[in-house]
Design an enzyme around this catalytic site. Structure first.
Site, PDB file in Angstrom:
ATOM      1  N   LEU A 144      20.549  -6.936 129.529  1.00 28.02           N
ATOM      2  CA  LEU A 144      21.342  -7.782 130.423  1.00 28.02           C
ATOM      3  C   LEU A 144      22.718  -7.185 130.703  1.00 28.02           C
ATOM      4  O   LEU A 144      23.384  -7.582 131.666  1.00 28.02           O
ATOM      5  CB  LEU A 144      21.486  -9.180 129.831  1.00 28.02           C
ATOM      6  CG  LEU A 144      20.182  -9.978 129.686  1.00 28.02           C
ATOM      7  CD1 LEU A 144      20.464 -11.344 129.083  1.00 28.02           C
ATOM      8  CD2 LEU A 144      19.476 -10.124 131.040  1.00 28.02           C
TER       9      LEU A 144
ATOM     10  N   GLU B 294      18.637  -7.762  97.428  1.00 29.27           N
ATOM     11  CA  GLU B 294      18.899  -6.671  98.368  1.00 29.27           C
ATOM     12  C   GLU B 294      18.188  -6.913  99.694  1.00 29.27           C
ATOM     13  O   GLU B 294      18.792  -6.771 100.777  1.00 29.27           O
ATOM     14  CB  GLU B 294      18.435  -5.340  97.764  1.00 29.27           C
ATOM     15  CG  GLU B 294      18.565  -4.162  98.709  1.00 29.27           C
ATOM     16  CD  GLU B 294      18.107  -2.848  98.096  1.00 29.27           C
ATOM     17  OE1 GLU B 294      17.969  -1.865  98.851  1.00 29.27           O
ATOM     18  OE2 GLU B 294      17.880  -2.796  96.866  1.00 29.27           O
TER      19      GLU B 294
END
Length: 387
Positions: free
Chosen positions: A339, A244
């Protein structure tokens, strides 16, 4: 250098085509509705994209190789479909192993074919409103009454909580003072009287993953729905935690790579002050930092996948994969979003969704703080974390 062979890459090509045709066109609707269509599981089952590790005699792929799971996770991240793929990853990586490992033959005949075909969607219910990561303190209990358990309690933050047909419920069936030794796993089925689903939780990310509250009021669960032996739930839950946690860390790496690719395309196309954003020194430095984090992480995650396949992935190393993979995911996506400027804060570009979806990855499956605690035990005892 890659851990994948030709068979895995053919599987990737097939699943990528499936994602583009069966998932991507519906993502915006799933995000608005807060849930993925159940039919996607059935279609995925027809193509062999779920239940890969289930033995062939029960309708599965019969291949116990986590690299196929990794391919699915990478392609879901690459497509930017957000929470829409989370339920499928949980079904494959987290819940199905319990059914494979601990079902009786009668239970295998009853459930595994549906799990492999996608007709039976699975979930696991551990977290409660007041317990979080402290499983030994759960209050959900089941009292034996003849051939049935009478189940009472509540769970929260359950992925596939709305769509699920089979829910593995962690509950106390023994003396509460016995702590972990009192815990058992019961499989609650859709439609059992007294089993109710609460609201589909309104989250800041992972919108198309149905995450619900579950309530159990005198639910009569047949003893034949006991998964494994009574009182061994804590042992069973520990068995699959490595897979997991690796699954979550691996997805973190894949998500960071996907966002990096989107960002490179964007800064090359977008202009500011008369030239491409890619030409600015700051852009180059940010992309260099993100690319380095991604490339440094990849060999470690790949090694963890191969260790898992060999049965050699320790709890501490699995915790490291989740801790580093998800923290790196959040760092890198945050840098890339910057950005994009204002567009990064909108849903017009997938980076915004990736940013919101990433935040929970350091929480579910065990918080970063829990991962550090697990790792520190091996460090402090001198066992190390690389063996």
């Amino acid at each position: 250098m890659t851990i994948y062979d030709e068979e895995h890459e053919l599987f990737r090509d097939s699943f990528r085509a499936f994602v583009e045709s069966e998932m991507v066109p519906h993502v915006e609707r799933w995000e608005r509705e807060g849930i993925m269509d159940r039919g996607v599981y059935v279609e995925a089952g027809k193509h062999g994209f779920i239940g890969m590790a289930i033995p062939e005699e029960y309708g599965g792929g019969g291949v116990k190789d986590f690299r196929f799971n990794a391919v699915l996770n990478e392609e879901i991240a690459r497509a930017g479909i957000g929470g829409g793929g989370l339920g499928m990853m949980l079904h494959n990586d987290i819940t199905t192993p319990y059914f494979i490992e601990y079902c009786t033959e009668e239970q295998r005949q009853r459930w595994l074919h549906g799990i492999a075909s996608g007709e039976l969607i699975t979930a696991i219910a551990m977290t409660e409103p007041g317990t979080g990561s402290d499983l030994q303190s759960i209050g959900t209990s089941a009292v034996r009454d003849g051939d049935e358990f009478v189940l009472n309690g509540a769970k929260t933050f359950i992925t596939n909580g709305i769509n699920s047909d089979l829910v593995i419920v962690a509950c106390k069936t023994g003396d509460p003072k016995a702590g972990a030794n009192a815990m058992s796993l019961l499989v609650v089925e859709r439609g059992m009287p007294g089993f109710e689903r609460g609201r589909n939780l309104d989250k800041i990310g992972q919108h198309s993953a149905d995450t619900a509250e579950l309530f159990f009021s005198d639910v009569r669960v047949p003893v034949t729905n006991l998964l494994g032996e009574e009182g061994k739930a804590f042992e069973y839950l520990s068995f699959n935690l490595a897979q997991e946690r690796l699954s979550i860390g691996l997805y973190g790496l894949a998500a960071a790579q996907a966002v990096l690719d989107w960002t490179v395309d964007y800064v090359n196309e977008r202009h500011a002050f008369g030239k491409p954003i890619a030409s600015f020194q700051n852009t180059k430095f940010v992309l260099a930092e993100v690319a380095t984090e991604v490339e440094v992480t990849r060999p470690f995650i790949d090694e963890c996948v191969m260790k898992l396949n060999a049965g050699e992935l320790s709890p501490a190393v699995a915790a490291m994969s989740k801790l580093w993979g998800t923290e790196m995911q959040n760092r890198c996506i945050d840098k890339c979003l910057q950005l994009f400027g204002g567009y990064g804060y909108t849903t017009e570009y997938p980076v915004g969704r990736a940013f919101a979806d990433a935040r929970v990855c350091t929480i579910y499956g065990g918080t970063s703080e829990i991962m550090k605690t697990i790792i520190s035990k091996d460090v402090l005892t001198g066992r190390g974390v690389t063996s």
